[in-house]
Write a protein that holds these residues in place. Structure first.
Motif, short mmCIF file in Angstrom:
data_model
loop_
_atom_site.label_atom_id
_atom_site.label_comp_id
_atom_site.label_asym_id
_atom_site.label_seq_id
_atom_site.Cartn_x
_atom_site.Cartn_y
_atom_site.Cartn_z
N ARG A 51 0.83 -1.21 0.00
CA ARG A 51 0.00 0.00 0.00
C ARG A 51 0.86 1.26 0.00
NH1 ARG A 51 -3.97 1.99 4.84
NH2 ARG A 51 -5.36 3.32 3.61
N PHE A 52 1.93 1.24 0.78
CA PHE A 52 2.83 2.39 0.82
C PHE A 52 3.51 2.61 -0.52
CE2 PHE A 52 2.21 2.81 5.25
CZ PHE A 52 2.84 3.95 5.69
N LEU A 53 3.99 1.52 -1.11
CA LEU A 53 4.73 1.64 -2.36
C LEU A 53 3.83 2.11 -3.50
CD1 LEU A 53 7.00 -1.52 -2.15
CD2 LEU A 53 7.70 0.87 -1.90
N LYS A 54 2.60 1.62 -3.54
CA LYS A 54 1.69 2.02 -4.61
C LYS A 54 1.42 3.52 -4.58
CE LYS A 54 -3.05 1.43 -6.27
NZ LYS A 54 -4.36 0.75 -6.04
N ASN A 55 0.99 4.03 -3.42
CA ASN A 55 0.68 5.45 -3.31
C ASN A 55 1.94 6.29 -3.19
OD1 ASN A 55 -2.46 5.66 -2.95
ND2 ASN A 55 -1.83 3.92 -1.72
N GLY A 56 2.97 5.70 -2.57
CA GLY A 56 4.24 6.42 -2.46
C GLY A 56 4.87 6.65 -3.82
N PHE A 57 4.70 5.71 -4.74
CA PHE A 57 5.26 5.88 -6.08
C PHE A 57 4.60 7.05 -6.80
CE2 PHE A 57 5.18 5.00 -10.68
CZ PHE A 57 6.55 4.97 -10.91
N LEU A 58 3.29 7.20 -6.62
CA LEU A 58 2.60 8.34 -7.23
C LEU A 58 3.16 9.66 -6.69
CD1 LEU A 58 -1.08 7.00 -7.14
CD2 LEU A 58 0.31 7.42 -9.19
N LEU A 59 3.32 9.72 -5.36
CA LEU A 59 3.85 10.95 -4.77
C LEU A 59 5.34 11.11 -5.08
CD1 LEU A 59 2.08 11.28 -1.32
CD2 LEU A 59 1.62 12.45 -3.46
N LEU A 60 6.03 9.99 -5.31
CA LEU A 60 7.44 10.08 -5.71
C LEU A 60 7.55 10.79 -7.06
CD1 LEU A 60 10.39 9.37 -5.18
CD2 LEU A 60 9.99 7.19 -6.34
N MET A 61 6.67 10.46 -8.00
CA MET A 61 6.63 11.17 -9.28
C MET A 61 6.45 12.67 -9.05
SD MET A 61 4.08 8.68 -11.44
CE MET A 61 3.73 10.04 -12.56
N ARG A 62 5.54 12.96 -8.13
CA ARG A 62 5.24 14.37 -7.85
C ARG A 62 6.42 15.10 -7.24
NH1 ARG A 62 3.36 18.03 -4.28
NH2 ARG A 62 1.58 19.30 -4.96
N VAL A 63 7.04 14.47 -6.25
CA VAL A 63 8.11 15.16 -5.54
C VAL A 63 9.37 15.28 -6.41
CG1 VAL A 63 9.25 13.21 -4.39
CG2 VAL A 63 9.11 15.42 -3.25
N ILE A 64 9.59 14.31 -7.31
CA ILE A 64 10.71 14.44 -8.23
C ILE A 64 10.51 15.64 -9.13
CG2 ILE A 64 11.80 13.37 -10.24
CD1 ILE A 64 11.52 10.68 -8.86
N ALA A 65 9.27 15.83 -9.57
CA ALA A 65 8.97 17.00 -10.41
C ALA A 65 9.21 18.29 -9.63
CB ALA A 65 7.52 16.92 -10.89
N VAL A 66 8.72 18.33 -8.38
CA VAL A 66 8.92 19.53 -7.54
C VAL A 66 10.40 19.75 -7.28
CG1 VAL A 66 8.51 20.50 -5.25
CG2 VAL A 66 6.66 19.31 -6.44
N THR A 67 11.09 18.67 -6.90
CA THR A 67 12.50 18.75 -6.57
C THR A 67 13.33 19.23 -7.75
OG1 THR A 67 12.31 16.99 -4.94
CG2 THR A 67 14.49 17.40 -5.82
N PHE A 68 13.03 18.71 -8.92
CA PHE A 68 13.81 19.07 -10.09
C PHE A 68 13.68 20.56 -10.40
CE2 PHE A 68 15.07 19.30 -14.53
CZ PHE A 68 16.20 18.48 -14.54
N CYS A 69 12.48 21.10 -10.22
CA CYS A 69 12.28 22.54 -10.49
C CYS A 69 13.13 23.41 -9.57
CB CYS A 69 10.80 22.89 -10.33
SG CYS A 69 9.75 22.30 -11.66
N VAL A 70 13.05 23.14 -8.26
CA VAL A 70 13.78 23.96 -7.29
C VAL A 70 15.29 23.73 -7.41
CG1 VAL A 70 14.08 24.48 -4.83
CG2 VAL A 70 11.80 23.96 -5.74
N THR A 71 15.69 22.46 -7.60
CA THR A 71 17.11 22.17 -7.74
C THR A 71 17.69 22.79 -9.00
OG1 THR A 71 16.76 20.06 -6.60
CG2 THR A 71 18.82 20.31 -7.80
N LEU A 72 16.92 22.75 -10.07
CA LEU A 72 17.37 23.37 -11.32
C LEU A 72 17.53 24.87 -11.15
CD1 LEU A 72 18.02 23.02 -14.34
CD2 LEU A 72 15.58 23.35 -14.82
N ALA A 73 16.62 25.50 -10.41
CA ALA A 73 16.73 26.94 -10.15
C ALA A 73 18.01 27.25 -9.38
CB ALA A 73 15.50 27.42 -9.38
#
Length: 501
Positions: free
Chosen positions: A293-315
């Protein structure tokens, strides 16, 4: 069985889901039952969430006294460490909060006493047998019957420990190439202090992820005071040790990193000790852990946080490519920007915990009222922060550095830092509201779309307008985040389709 109360049964009360954003706006500050519940969760959560960025700001202020090169180097390292941490932390904490809140809501007030433990309960056969049951046994029994079995809590701690170790190994082994990706070249003056700070601070990664996993458990239990007390104790230790290690022992940036690591392990120990009193952290068997259950929903949020992280890190990377002075200024502005905006995360945590419980009970009236209240409070908070930072940061910038050139660049970033606060607070609160509805899939896919547009803006605007272009792109990024959250609720889709009734 009584029919469930429908918050939209009264004709004309609400014509479209978008009206939820304006529902009972005059009562935004009303201290009713909902207002008290939001305040009791949000206020301690906000203080705890901002404590770590404030500690980083204090690190920045002390390191700024060493020199602009060291300030820029630590800025890159902190940005890298925080963004890598968020990849693991954000999915883990968000999923844990929702799952623990749901499990705690649908389970009885107290766990049932197991057959094995029932044998320890004295039977009322005689007064003599009652006397034989000592006070020590009574305390032991009380502890067994009050400690709850919440599988999500045990799962979160196991995953937090594993992810923390992986992060530490990754950052220590790959410090140079990762810093190079961030714009710190192998011939840069920033490389040595940046690598030293990042390597030492990475030793605290297991404590960081474990403590935040436990914070997710406490949030799900609607207890945000315990994490606050632990965070204050840890960060106070950091503040005390910083000047001692940096200036007295002459350890420089290494001293700042060591102080921070010690504080993180102290926070973890305090939280673990307190959590053991409330929850039985040892599951009956490995089958009771909810990795799937954690991995299924965590993977969705992992996609989200990678997107967020990449934006701020790239800046941050683009600011580093502009040189030590712009990067030092960007570091100060970014830390203030994040610390102020994270105050809204307190409201997001309150909204998530209350909404998760409301959806678990199918109490849609409570869900609608909670979403309205926290969003309205978020907007008010953003306007207040905009006014405070617009004035305060112009005066307070000198606390971080005395370098005239860095101060000049900071002054350019101040309008962006202050003006974006209402947008930022709404974006964060919308996140908490959608997480409370367990709308993880929409949160993930919409954030990926937002990130793609924002990354394109970062490349175009930074190459054309430099430092200003980076901040314009970050403003666009946060505006799109807020719009994505608004769209889901405003259109009454997904878990919010009940708003059409």
């Amino acid at each position: 069985m009584a029919e469930e109360e429908d918050p939209f049964a009264s004709e004309g009360k609400r014509t479209a889901p978008i009206c939820i954003l304006f529902e009972d706006a005059r009562q935004v500050f009303k201290f009713d039952d909902l207002g008290r519940e939001v305040a009791q969760i949000a206020f301690p959560a906000a203080l705890a969430l901002t404590a770590d960025p404030i500690a980083s700001l204090i690190d920045t202020a002390f390191i700024g006294r060493i020199g602009p090169v060291e300030l820029a180097a630590v800025g890159v390292s902190i940005a890298l460490f925080n963004q890598v941490s968020r990849i693991a932390i954000f999915p883990l904490v968000s999923v844990t909060t929702s799952f623990v809140a749901e499990e705690d809501t649908v389970s009885p007030e107290g766990p049932e006493v197991s057959p094995e433990n029932k044998e320890l309960i004295p039977q009322k056969e005689s007064s003599d047998s009652a006397l034989k049951f000592s006070s020590f046994d009574s305390e032991k029994l009380e502890q067994m019957t009050t400690r709850r079995h919440i599988p999500s809590a045990s799962t979160a701690l196991v995953m937090g420990s594993i992810l923390g170790l992986v992060q530490a190994i990754l950052l220590i082994a790959g410090a140079k190439p990762l810093l190079n990706f961030m714009g710190v070249g192998y011939d840069s003056l920033m490389l040595t202090p940046a690598q030293r700070y990042l390597t030492l601070r990475s030793l605290g990664a297991p404590a960081v992820l474990l403590s935040l996993a436990m914070q997710g458990v406490f949030r799900g239990l609607k207890d945000t005071k315990t994490p606050l007390y632990a965070t204050i104790a840890g960060d106070a230790t950091n503040i005390i040790l910083d000047p001692i290690f940096i200036f007295v022992f002459h350890l420089g940036v290494s001293g700042a990193a060591i102080a921070h690591v010690i504080s993180q392990y102290l926070i973890s120990v305090i939280l673990f000790w307190r959590l053991m009193d409330q929850i039985d952290l040892v599951p009956p068997s490995i089958k009771h852990l909810q990795f799937g259950r954690f991995l299924k929903n965590g993977f969705l949020l992992l996609m989200r946080v990678i997107a967020v992280t990449f934006c701020v890190t790239l800046a941050a990377s683009m600011a580093a490519h502009l040189g030590p002075t712009p990067m030092a200024a960007f570091q100060v502005c970014l830390q203030v920007w994040l610390a102020a905006s994270l105050l809204a995360d307190g409201l997001a945590v309150a909204g998530q915990a209350i909404l998760a419980s409301a959806f678990a009970r199918k109490d849609y009236s409570k869900a609608a009222a909670t979403a309205s209240r926290v969003l309205q409070l978020g907007l008010v908070l953003g306007l207040i922060l905009a006014a405070v930072l617009g004035v305060g940061l112009r005066v307070g910038a000198k606390l971080f550095t005395k370098d005239v050139n860095v101060l000049h660049v900071i002054s350019i970033g101040i309008p962006f830092v202050s003006a974006t606060q209402p947008i930022n607070t709404l974006a964060f609160v919308f996140d908490g509201v959608n997480f409370g509805a367990s709308d993880f899939a929409y949160s993930a896919y919409s954030m990926v779309a937002v990130a793609l547009i924002s990354i394109l803006c970062l490349f175009i605007l930074s190459s054309s307008y430099g430092f200003i272009g980076i901040w314009v792109a970050l403003t666009i990024y946060m505006s799109l985040r807020a719009l994505a959250g608004f769209w889901r609720i405003g259109t009454g889709t997904g878990p919010w389709n009940f708003l059409w009734r």
